[in-house]
Design a protein around this motif. Structure first.
Motif, PDB file in Angstrom:
ATOM      1  N   UNK A 487     -36.955 -10.949  91.259  1.00 37.81           N
ATOM      2  CA  UNK A 487     -37.244 -11.654  92.348  1.00 37.81           C
ATOM      3  C   UNK A 487     -35.940 -11.917  93.499  1.00 37.81           C
ATOM      4  N   UNK A 488     -34.943 -12.070  92.726  1.00 39.90           N
ATOM      5  CA  UNK A 488     -33.730 -12.186  93.275  1.00 39.90           C
ATOM      6  C   UNK A 488     -32.944 -11.241  93.877  1.00 39.90           C
ATOM      7  N   UNK A 489     -33.610 -10.154  93.776  1.00 41.32           N
ATOM      8  CA  UNK A 489     -33.315  -8.602  94.366  1.00 41.32           C
ATOM      9  C   UNK A 489     -32.008  -8.263  93.676  1.00 41.32           C
ATOM     10  N   UNK A 490     -31.786  -8.283  92.371  1.00 39.17           N
ATOM     11  CA  UNK A 490     -30.654  -7.849  91.617  1.00 39.17           C
ATOM     12  C   UNK A 490     -31.369  -6.531  91.306  1.00 39.17           C
ATOM     13  N   UNK A 491     -30.464  -5.544  91.578  1.00 40.78           N
ATOM     14  CA  UNK A 491     -30.785  -4.111  91.796  1.00 40.78           C
ATOM     15  C   UNK A 491     -30.863  -3.401  90.389  1.00 40.78           C
ATOM     16  N   UNK A 492     -30.071  -3.611  89.323  1.00 44.34           N
ATOM     17  CA  UNK A 492     -29.977  -2.819  88.050  1.00 44.34           C
ATOM     18  C   UNK A 492     -29.837  -3.907  86.886  1.00 44.34           C
ATOM     19  N   UNK A 493     -30.662  -3.830  85.986  1.00 42.45           N
ATOM     20  CA  UNK A 493     -30.627  -4.728  84.852  1.00 42.45           C
ATOM     21  C   UNK A 493     -30.297  -3.625  83.527  1.00 42.45           C
ATOM     22  N   UNK A 494     -29.540  -4.565  82.556  1.00 42.75           N
ATOM     23  CA  UNK A 494     -29.100  -4.068  81.375  1.00 42.75           C
ATOM     24  C   UNK A 494     -29.363  -4.982  80.444  1.00 42.75           C
ATOM     25  N   UNK A 495     -29.851  -4.681  79.128  1.00 39.86           N
ATOM     26  CA  UNK A 495     -29.947  -5.593  78.089  1.00 39.86           C
ATOM     27  C   UNK A 495     -30.899  -5.126  77.108  1.00 39.86           C
ATOM     28  N   UNK A 496     -30.888  -5.796  75.937  1.00 38.51           N
ATOM     29  CA  UNK A 496     -31.838  -5.494  74.609  1.00 38.51           C
ATOM     30  C   UNK A 496     -33.318  -5.286  75.128  1.00 38.51           C
ATOM     31  N   UNK A 497     -33.830  -5.783  76.202  1.00 37.68           N
ATOM     32  CA  UNK A 497     -35.275  -5.989  76.788  1.00 37.68           C
ATOM     33  C   UNK A 497     -35.475  -4.422  76.832  1.00 37.68           C
ATOM     34  N   UNK A 498     -34.582  -3.650  77.433  1.00 32.12           N
ATOM     35  CA  UNK A 498     -34.706  -2.379  77.439  1.00 32.12           C
ATOM     36  C   UNK A 498     -34.195  -1.285  76.487  1.00 32.12           C
ATOM     37  N   UNK A 499     -32.967  -1.397  75.881  1.00 33.25           N
ATOM     38  CA  UNK A 499     -32.755  -0.856  75.005  1.00 33.25           C
ATOM     39  C   UNK A 499     -31.385  -1.306  74.292  1.00 33.25           C
ATOM     40  N   UNK A 500     -31.173  -1.106  73.138  1.00 35.16           N
ATOM     41  CA  UNK A 500     -30.034  -1.521  72.369  1.00 35.16           C
ATOM     42  C   UNK A 500     -28.908  -0.322  72.459  1.00 35.16           C
ATOM     43  N   UNK A 501     -27.858  -0.665  72.528  1.00 37.80           N
ATOM     44  CA  UNK A 501     -26.729   0.312  72.449  1.00 37.80           C
ATOM     45  C   UNK A 501     -27.076   1.262  71.121  1.00 37.80           C
ATOM     46  N   UNK A 502     -26.889   2.652  71.537  1.00 40.73           N
ATOM     47  CA  UNK A 502     -27.125   3.692  70.608  1.00 40.73           C
ATOM     48  C   UNK A 502     -26.324   4.774  70.652  1.00 40.73           C
ATOM     49  N   UNK A 503     -26.071   5.385  69.479  1.00 41.49           N
ATOM     50  CA  UNK A 503     -25.590   6.850  69.459  1.00 41.49           C
ATOM     51  C   UNK A 503     -25.777   7.732  70.508  1.00 41.49           C
ATOM     52  N   UNK A 504     -25.017   8.723  71.186  1.00 43.01           N
ATOM     53  CA  UNK A 504     -25.514   9.590  72.071  1.00 43.01           C
ATOM     54  C   UNK A 504     -26.587  10.506  71.652  1.00 43.01           C
ATOM     55  N   UNK A 505     -26.600  11.033  70.570  1.00 40.20           N
ATOM     56  CA  UNK A 505     -27.624  11.871  70.071  1.00 40.20           C
ATOM     57  C   UNK A 505     -29.308  11.234  70.068  1.00 40.20           C
ATOM     58  N   UNK A 506     -28.956   9.761  70.238  1.00 38.42           N
ATOM     59  CA  UNK A 506     -30.415   9.269  70.243  1.00 38.42           C
ATOM     60  C   UNK A 506     -30.985   9.156  71.653  1.00 38.42           C
ATOM     61  N   UNK A 507     -30.015   9.080  72.770  1.00 37.86           N
ATOM     62  CA  UNK A 507     -30.351   8.904  74.086  1.00 37.86           C
ATOM     63  C   UNK A 507     -31.343   9.693  74.622  1.00 37.86           C
ATOM     64  N   UNK A 508     -31.307  11.079  74.463  1.00 35.42           N
ATOM     65  CA  UNK A 508     -32.328  11.950  74.892  1.00 35.42           C
ATOM     66  C   UNK A 508     -33.877  11.714  74.537  1.00 35.42           C
ATOM     67  N   UNK A 509     -34.324  11.326  73.374  1.00 36.41           N
ATOM     68  CA  UNK A 509     -35.446  10.840  72.954  1.00 36.41           C
ATOM     69  C   UNK A 509     -35.594   9.486  73.324  1.00 36.41           C
ATOM     70  N   UNK A 510     -34.848   8.505  73.672  1.00 30.00           N
ATOM     71  CA  UNK A 510     -35.114   7.246  74.343  1.00 30.00           C
ATOM     72  C   UNK A 510     -35.521   7.436  75.578  1.00 30.00           C
ATOM     73  N   UNK A 511     -34.728   8.339  76.434  1.00 30.54           N
ATOM     74  CA  UNK A 511     -34.999   8.510  77.382  1.00 30.54           C
ATOM     75  C   UNK A 511     -36.474   9.071  78.129  1.00 30.54           C
ATOM     76  N   UNK A 512     -36.776  10.070  77.073  1.00 25.90           N
ATOM     77  CA  UNK A 512     -38.280  10.527  77.421  1.00 25.90           C
ATOM     78  C   UNK A 512     -39.378   9.731  76.915  1.00 25.90           C
ATOM     79  N   UNK A 513     -38.871   8.881  75.915  1.00 28.23           N
ATOM     80  CA  UNK A 513     -39.890   7.991  75.770  1.00 28.23           C
ATOM     81  C   UNK A 513     -40.043   6.654  76.957  1.00 28.23           C
ATOM     82  N   UNK A 514     -38.962   6.381  77.268  1.00 27.81           N
ATOM     83  CA  UNK A 514     -38.895   5.344  78.283  1.00 27.81           C
ATOM     84  C   UNK A 514     -39.412   5.935  79.564  1.00 27.81           C
TER      85      UNK A 514
END
Length: 525
Positions: A487-514
Motif C-alpha cells: 500500500x505504501x508503494x514499496x516496489x520490491x520485497x524480500x524475506x522469509x514470507x517468499x523464500x528463505x536463503x537457499x543454495x544456488x542449486x535449489x533456486x531453479x526449482x523454487x523459481x519454477x514453483x513460485x
C-alpha cells in the motif's frame, strides 16, 4: 553456530597451548641435555682419574720389578756377605721397607734383622711360589698389623727360592693423589682378594653406600686394580640439575614467546578465512526478491555461508566483521563474484533480473572494485544485471563519487543496504544517487507493533519516493507486513514470507514453483 567470542577463545586457547607446550618441551629438553652433558662429564672425570691412579701406581711399582731382578742373584749367598748390599737397596728406595732372601722356603737373610731362619710361609702363607707375584698383606715383623705390599721374585725352578720385597703401602698411597670429590669418594687398591682403601691403615673393603657406585680400573702391567667409589654419574647429574633450572627456564620463556608470536598469523581467524577461501569452503546462497505488486521474482541477493570443517557452521555475523577487521573482506568479495559467475546459468538470462552482491566500502577505494569487476564479471558477459550493495553502517562519505559514476556507466546498479540504521546524510545521498534503498528488517518487523519505528519506515519510504529511488523492504515475514508495504508503494520485497536463503542449486526449482503458484497476497516459502 559458533559465536565470535567462542572462536576467538578457541584460537587463543590453541595458541596458548602451543606456546606452553613448546615452552615445557624446551624446559624439559634443556634439562635433559644438561643432564646428559653433566653425566658425560662425570663419567669422563672418573675415567680420567681412574686411568691416572693406575698409571701412578704402575710407575711407583716398576722400580721394584727391576730391583727384584738385581736381588735375585744374591739368593743363596751368605747373609753376612749380602746384608750390606740389601740395606743399600732399601735406603735408596723410598717406598721399600725391607728385602728378604729365601732358600728352600726358609727366610734366611733380612735387610733389617740380618741372619734369620724362619719358614717364609709363616709370614706369608702363599709363599714360596714358582711365579712372581704381588700380594697385599699385613706386616708381621716391623710395624706389625700395618698393611704392606709383598713383591715376590722367584729364583730357579724349584719354586722354593726367591727374594721378597716388603713395600711400605702407606707411603705408596700417600704418593698417589687424593680422591677427586665429588666424583670419587674413596679410592681402593685391589691385589688378589685383599683391598686397601686410600687413607686407611687396615685391609678391608667397606660396602659402598646406597647411592654409590664402584668402578674398577685394571692395570695391564701389574697384578692389581684400582676401585673408585662414589655417587653414580647420573646421581651427580641429578644433584646439579637445580642449578640448570634458570637457563632452562630462560630458554623455555624465549621459545614460548617466539611460538606465541609465530602462531599469531598461523593460528588466527585471518588464517582460517584465508584457508577457507583457498579450499573453497565458503558457499554462496541466494535469497529471492519479488515485485510487491506482481510477485514476480526480480532478482536475488547472494549471501555467504561457511561450514568450516574445523569449527563447524560459522555465522556471517561473525566472520564478516572479523574479515573486515583483518582486511580480508575484499578477497571474500572476489570469491563471491567468482563463484557467482560459475553459477550464473541457473539464474534467468535477462537484463531485468539483477544479482545483488554485498560489497565493503574498502573495495571502492582507488577504483579497486572496477578492476575486479572487469576481470571477473564483465569478462564473462553475463545477461543478468549486477547490483552492488553497500551497508549504510560503513563510512561511505569518503568514497569517490567518480567510481560510482563509472560503475553506473557500465550498467551496474548501486544499493544502500540496511538503510535507516547508519549515518548517511541527505546531501550525500543526493550526490551518490543510489539506485536502490534497502529498508532494514528491524523497521519491517516494527510494522503493526512499534508505532515509533512504523513512523520511521514511513519517513524512509517518503524519502525514497521523493528522490526517485527504488525501495526494497528486507525481512518481510508476515502477510500484514506485505500488505502494508504494498500500500505504501514499496516496489520490491524480500524475506522469509517468499523464500528463505537457499543454495544456488535449489533456486531453479523454487523459481519454477513460485511462477506456477504466484498470486498476489498468497504466502510462499
Amino acid at each position: 553456530m559458533q559465536t565470535a567470542q567462542h572462536i576467538i577463545r578457541n584460537y587463543r586457547r590453541r595458541r596458548i597451548t602451543l606456546a606452553l607446550s613448546l615452552a615445557v618441551l624446551t624446559f624439559l629438553a634443556t634439562l635433559g641435555v644438561r643432564f646428559l652433558t653433566i653425566r658425560s662429564v662425570n663419567l669422563q672425570r672418573v675415567d680420567e682419574y681412574g686411568s691416572y691412579a693406575v698409571a701412578t701406581m704402575e710407575n711407583l711399582l716398576s722400580p721394584h720389578d727391576e730391583l727384584g731382578l738385581r736381588v735375585a742373584p744374591l739368593v743363596g749367598k751368605p747373609c753376612n756377605a749380602v746384608q750390606g748390599e740389601l740395606r743399600q737397596y732399601v735406603a735408596r728406595a723410598r717406598t721399600l721397607r725391607a728385602i728378604s732372601l729365601i732358600k728352600n722356603g726358609i727366610l734366611y737373610c733380612s735387610s733389617v734383622f740380618g741372619n734369620r731362619a724362619v719358614p717364609v710361609n709363616m709370614l706369608e702363607p702363599t709363599l714360596p711360589s714358582r711365579h712372581a707375584s704381588l700380594q697385599l698383606s699385613v706386616d708381621n715383623s716391623l710395624l706389625k698389623g700395618s698393611p704392606v705390599l709383598v713383591k715376590w721374585t722367584s729364583v730357579g725352578d724349584s719354586g722354593l727360592d726367591g727374594a721378597m720385597q716388603v713395600i711400605n703401602i702407606a707411603l705408596l698411597t700417600q704418593l698417589m693423589s687424593a680422591s677427586e670429590m665429588p666424583w670419587v669418594v674413596r679410592t681402593a687398591l685391589n691385589v688378589g682378594d685383599n683391598h686397601l682403601v686410600y687413607g686407611s691403615n687396615a685391609l678391608g673393603f667397606p660396602p659402598p653406600g646406597t647411592d654409590d657406585k664402584e668402578t674398577q680400573f685394571h692395570s695391564a702391567r701389574q697384578p692389581f686394580s684400582i676401585s673408585l667409589i662414589g655417587p653414580s654419574a647420573s646421581t651427580l647429574a641429578v644433584q646439579r640439575l637445580p642449578s640448570q633450572v634458570p637457563l632452562a627456564l630462560l630458554l623455555a620463556l624465549l621459545i614460548g614467546y617466539m611460538a606465541w608470536q609465530a602462531s599469531a598469523s598461523r593460528m588466527s581467524f585471518s588464517r582460517e578465512i584465508t584457508l577457507g577461501i583457498a579450499r573453497g569452503e565458503f558457499e554462496i546462497w541466494c535469497q529471492p526478491l519479488v515485485h510487491a505488486q506482481t510477485h514476480a521474482c526480480t532478482g536475488v541477493e547472494l549471501l555467504l555461508r561457511w561450514n568450516n570443517p574445523r569449527q563447524g557452521w560459522i555465522s556471517p555475523d561473525i566472520f564478516i566483521p572479523l574479515a573486515e577487521q583483518e582486511n580480508l573482506i575484499v578477497p571474500l568479495t572476489r570469491y563471491v563474484i567468482d563463484r557467482t559467475i560459475k553459477h550464473i546459468d541457473i539464474f534467468p538470462a535477462s537484463s531485468d533480473f539483477h544479482i545483488g552482491i554485498n560489497v565493503a566500502a574498502d573495495h571502492f577505494r582507488n577504483g579497486l572494485i572496477l578492476n575486479d569487476l572487469k576481470r571477473y564479471w564483465f569478462a564473462c558477459r553475463p545477461s543478468q544485471r549486477l547490483m552492488l550493495e553497500l551497508t549504510e553502517r560503513e563510512d561511505l562519505q569518503h568514497l569517490d563519487p567518480q567510481v560510482f559514476r563509472q560503475l553506473r556507466a557500465l550498467g551496474v546498479r548501486l544499493a544502500i543496504d540496511d538503510f535507516g540504521t547508519g549515518r548517511s546524510s541527505l546531501a550525500w545521498l543526493e550526490m551518490l544517487k543510489p539506485d536502490v534503498l534497502k529498508i532494514d528488517k528491524s523497521f519491517t518487523a516494527a510494522i503493526g507493533t512499534d508505532s515509533v519505528n512504523s513512523r520511521v519506515i514511513s519517513m524512509i519510504i517518503e524519502l525514497g519516493q521523493r528522490l526517485g529511488i527504488t525501495l526494497v523492504a528486507e525481512g518481510v515475514e508476515t502477510a500484514l507486513q506485505e500488505e502494508y508495504l504494498r500500500r505504501q508503494q514499496v516496489q520490491i520485497l524480500q524475506g522469509w514470507l517468499f523464500a528463505r536463503p537457499m543454495p544456488p542449486g535449489e533456486f531453479p526449482a523454487w523459481l519454477e514453483r513460485h511462477q506456477r503458484l504466484s498470486t498476489p497476497g498468497q504466502t510462499r516459502v
